[in-house]
Design a protein around this motif. Structure first.
Motif, PDB file in Angstrom:
ATOM      1  N   VAL A 183       0.836  -1.201   0.000  1.00 12.84           N
ATOM      2  CA  VAL A 183       0.000   0.000   0.000  1.00 12.84           C
ATOM      3  C   VAL A 183       0.875   1.257   0.000  1.00 12.84           C
ATOM      4  O   VAL A 183       0.654   2.195  -0.775  1.00 12.84           O
ATOM      5  N   LEU A 184       1.915   1.270   0.856  1.00 18.81           N
ATOM      6  CA  LEU A 184       2.787   2.446   0.942  1.00 18.81           C
ATOM      7  C   LEU A 184       3.574   2.650  -0.351  1.00 18.81           C
ATOM      8  O   LEU A 184       3.798   3.788  -0.782  1.00 18.81           O
ATOM      9  N   MET A 185       4.005   1.547  -0.984  1.00 17.01           N
ATOM     10  CA  MET A 185       4.727   1.664  -2.259  1.00 17.01           C
ATOM     11  C   MET A 185       3.831   2.274  -3.340  1.00 17.01           C
ATOM     12  O   MET A 185       4.258   3.146  -4.106  1.00 17.01           O
ATOM     13  N   MET A 186       2.569   1.816  -3.389  1.00 20.02           N
ATOM     14  CA  MET A 186       1.638   2.386  -4.365  1.00 20.02           C
ATOM     15  C   MET A 186       1.418   3.874  -4.083  1.00 20.02           C
ATOM     16  O   MET A 186       1.400   4.694  -4.999  1.00 20.02           O
TER      17      MET A 186
ATOM     18  N   GLU B 211      10.461   5.538   6.157  1.00 19.26           N
ATOM     19  CA  GLU B 211      10.982   5.858   4.827  1.00 19.26           C
ATOM     20  C   GLU B 211       9.901   6.541   3.980  1.00 19.26           C
ATOM     21  O   GLU B 211      10.184   7.459   3.211  1.00 19.26           O
ATOM     22  N   PHE B 212       8.654   6.076   4.116  1.00 17.49           N
ATOM     23  CA  PHE B 212       7.556   6.679   3.362  1.00 17.49           C
ATOM     24  C   PHE B 212       7.380   8.158   3.737  1.00 17.49           C
ATOM     25  O   PHE B 212       7.230   9.017   2.861  1.00 17.49           O
ATOM     26  N   GLU B 213       7.400   8.428   5.044  1.00 15.43           N
ATOM     27  CA  GLU B 213       7.261   9.828   5.501  1.00 15.43           C
ATOM     28  C   GLU B 213       8.415  10.684   4.980  1.00 15.43           C
ATOM     29  O   GLU B 213       8.243  11.828   4.580  1.00 15.43           O
TER      30      GLU B 213
ATOM     31  N   LEU C 155      10.515  14.783   1.215  1.00 12.47           N
ATOM     32  CA  LEU C 155      11.502  15.101   0.175  1.00 12.47           C
ATOM     33  C   LEU C 155      10.796  15.488  -1.131  1.00 12.47           C
ATOM     34  O   LEU C 155      11.207  16.431  -1.820  1.00 12.47           O
ATOM     35  N   LEU C 156       9.737  14.752  -1.459  1.00 13.30           N
ATOM     36  CA  LEU C 156       8.971  15.009  -2.684  1.00 13.30           C
ATOM     37  C   LEU C 156       8.383  16.431  -2.642  1.00 13.30           C
ATOM     38  O   LEU C 156       8.485  17.186  -3.621  1.00 13.30           O
ATOM     39  N   ASP C 157       7.786  16.777  -1.498  1.00 16.10           N
ATOM     40  CA  ASP C 157       7.181  18.115  -1.362  1.00 16.10           C
ATOM     41  C   ASP C 157       8.228  19.218  -1.563  1.00 16.10           C
ATOM     42  O   ASP C 157       7.996  20.197  -2.284  1.00 16.10           O
ATOM     43  N   SER C 158       9.407  19.037  -0.925  1.00 16.42           N
ATOM     44  CA  SER C 158      10.427  20.094  -1.010  1.00 16.42           C
ATOM     45  C   SER C 158      11.008  20.192  -2.422  1.00 16.42           C
ATOM     46  O   SER C 158      11.262  21.279  -2.926  1.00 16.42           O
ATOM     47  N   GLU C 159      11.187  19.042  -3.104  1.00 13.24           N
ATOM     48  CA  GLU C 159      11.757  19.069  -4.457  1.00 13.24           C
ATOM     49  C   GLU C 159      10.768  19.647  -5.466  1.00 13.24           C
ATOM     50  O   GLU C 159      11.165  20.386  -6.386  1.00 13.24           O
ATOM     51  N   ILE C 160       9.475  19.329  -5.319  1.00 16.60           N
ATOM     52  CA  ILE C 160       8.452  19.900  -6.210  1.00 16.60           C
ATOM     53  C   ILE C 160       8.386  21.423  -6.012  1.00 16.60           C
ATOM     54  O   ILE C 160       8.301  22.198  -6.979  1.00 16.60           O
TER      55      ILE C 160
END
Length: 588
Positions: free
Chosen positions: A518-521, A567-569, A574-579
């Motif tokens: 679920v977390l990977m998806m 790792e998911f968090e 990281l995704l938010d900051s890079e976007i």
């Protein structure tokens, strides 16, 4: 003893006359060598017999004797960890008696009748028991508690029962029934072509978890379900079955090597004892029964092997266990059926297979199911069947594949092209399907995540859109795509390479829990949603495609189970900051 005389020998088929008193499916002993055979056709006093051993040297005039009983298997303590041929002859014991080559006429009992097992009663004198109730238990291996059941069509009051060490032939209990006292031991026999009875069948609405992402997420198998794994040579059918044997949420594994190459079966025999059972840490053989009927063994025994295997599997199902049966491969079984049909001079059907191919396959697969077993209490048992199919040249339009697909509800279509690209398991997501998905929707929402089906649906639609976009790319190149379509392609590549590709030899990636799936998806779809939003706000597609966080998403499958949440968090932050960084640079 009902006996006759051989009049004709044609390979494994023997014709005998003077057999009027014998019945269909009786087991017979052929010639002075006492070869095992089974009557498969009767004309007056003429019996057609399929012989389960090599018939060279047999000739007309020799005696055939009927035992008066159908082909049956011995069921009792000692099954687990055993390696049998197609008619339940123990290969290890035969090797001690006759050496490494299988000799004709060797008669070795299927179970050890001299070994003593410790029997622990679960009922006492004066208790009333019905057919299917547990009288007591034997600790067969670390993983398997063998339950000794009241035999079928028997029931009454316990007259006596005792704890202690017994052989499987010694009486452990006496029941007082309407027809007098019945002595019960730990061994029972059952005809292989007759399904074992149960109270009622249940709906297949519980997932058989396997830890294999393409299977659990996209094409799930229910407990008590049936699945087919068709694929050409080298596409990974055997590896898929090994993975399921090791990781599926089953208590007992029955593995049938039906007409497989000898060296493949040797690999299984060598690997299974060394494979560690993830549940107990001991050998996987401690909950496995192997049936090895290689392609060089007599062809008639191959035809019997799948019935032998499924009868043993039903026996453990009746104890309340979840059993998974692997048949590798039903194509070889069908070839044995075709050879015997040809020798009987029956009217051939499509590609020479007998007209009854479909009904025989159905009789086999329909013995699977999640059931309430016989007994006073409503105990649940399940038998799931996974059959490999080896269509010549990988062409699934041939009769065995088509007959199988009409019966099974899950189709894991293996693709040679994916296998050549080293994408394993090589399950083609565009041709495979599972008809259990809708029935399992409630189970997924309760046990995996409330939005599991929504996540799965989004993955599937992206993969389908990718195949359409890929056609455009092949025609006019990547530059013709719009930025949102390019993002779809990149996300689909991530689904394929980071989610559907699973390394069976990596200790972490070989098994993925539903929670981690679920977390990977969510990680992959979070990237897609955030990038899509950024595109709408004027971000550059090249920058979004080359975000460093994508490397972290790609390596997420190698993160141990106890660290996946953290790792998911971390990936999300990281995704938010890079976007955000991409958007700021785009504005500049």
């Amino acid at each position: 003893m009902k006996s006759g005389i051989i009049t004709k020998v044609a390979g494994p088929l023997v014709i005998a006359e003077g057999m009027r008193d014998a019945d269909m499916f009786d087991v017979v002993r052929v010639s002075s060598q006492r070869l095992i055979g089974e009557i498969i056709e009767m004309h007056g006093d003429r019996a057609s017999i399929q012989v389960y051993e090599e018939t060279s040297g047999l000739g007309p005039g020799e005696i055939v004797e009927s035992t008066g009983a159908p082909l049956s298997v011995e069921l009792g303590p000692g099954l687990i960890g055993s390696i049998y041929d197609g008619i339940q002859r123990p290969l290890n014991e035969i090797m001690k008696v006759a050496g490494t080559n299988l000799k004709r006429g060797v008669d070795v009992p299927s179970l050890d009748h001299k070994k003593k097992w410790h029997f622990t009663p679960l009922v006492k004198k004066g208790d009333t028991v019905a057919a299917g109730d547990t009288l007591g238990t034997v600790q067969e291996t670390h993983a398997v508690l063998h339950r000794i059941l009241v035999p079928n069509k028997t029931g009454g009051v316990v007259e006596s029962i005792s704890e202690g060490d017994f052989t499987i032939d010694e009486t452990v209990a006496v029941l007082k029934t309407d027809k007098g006292n019945v002595e019960i031991n730990m061994c029972t026999k059952w005809p292989v072509r007759v399904g074992r009875p149960y109270k009622r069948k249940l709906s297949p609405d519980i997932l058989l978890t396997t830890g294999q992402r393409p299977i659990d997420t996209l094409f799930p198998l229910a407990k008590g379900g049936v699945a087919a794994v068709p694929g050409p040579f080298g596409s990974g059918k055997t590896v898929v079955q090994h993975q399921l044997a090791k990781w599926a949420a089953a208590d007992i594994i029955v593995y049938i090597g039906c007409g497989e190459r000898g060296n493949e079966m040797t690999d299984v025999l060598n690997e299974f004892p060394e494979l560690k059972d993830p549940r107990t840490g001991n050998s996987l053989m401690e909950r496995t029964v192997l049936i090895a009927n290689t392609s060089d063994m007599p062809v008639a025994a191959r035809e019997a092997s799948i019935y032998t295997g499924i009868t043993i599997a039903e026996y453990f199902r009746d104890m309340g266990y979840t059993v998974a049966l692997m048949a590798d491969s039903t194509s070889r079984w069908a070839e044995a059926l075709r050879e015997m049909s040809g020798r009987l001079e029956e009217m051939p059907g499509e590609e020479g297979y007998p007209a009854y191919l479909g009904s025989r396959l159905a009789q086999f697969y329909e013995r699977a199911g999640r059931v309430i077993v016989n007994g006073s209490e409503d105990t649940e048992g399940a038998l799931s069947v996974i059959g490999a199919v080896s269509p010549p040249g990988g062409d699934i339009s041939e009769p065995v594949s088509q007959a199988t697909l009409r019966i099974v509800k899950v189709f894991w279509g293996l693709d040679a092209n994916l296998a050549y690209k080293r994408h394993f398991p090589a399950i083609n997501w565009l041709t495979s399907y599972s008809l259990y998905t809708d029935q399992l929707a409630d189970w997924f929402s309760k046990n995996a995540a409330p939005d599991f089906m929504e996540l799965r649906g989004r993955l599937m639609s992206l993969l389908q859109e990718e195949s359409e976009l890929q056609e455009i790319v092949n025609l006019v190149g990547m530059d013709a795509l719009s930025a949102p379509d390019r993002l779809k392609l990149e996300t689909s590549r991530s689904i394929r390479e980071d989610y559907l590709h699973q390394n069976a030899f990596d200790p972490t990636d070989t098994y993925t829990s539903l929670g981690k799936q679920v977390l990977m998806m969510r990680a992959i779809l979070a990237y897609y949603d955030k990038a899509k939003e950024a595109l709408a706000n004027g971000a550059d597609i090249e920058m979004l495609v080359n975000l460093p966080v994508r490397e972290r998403i790609g390596r997420y499958k190698y993160v141990p189970e106890d660290k996946v949440r953290d790792e998911f968090e971390s990936i999300k932050a990281l995704l938010d900051s890079e976007i955000k960084d991409v958007l700021e640079r785009s504005e500049d």
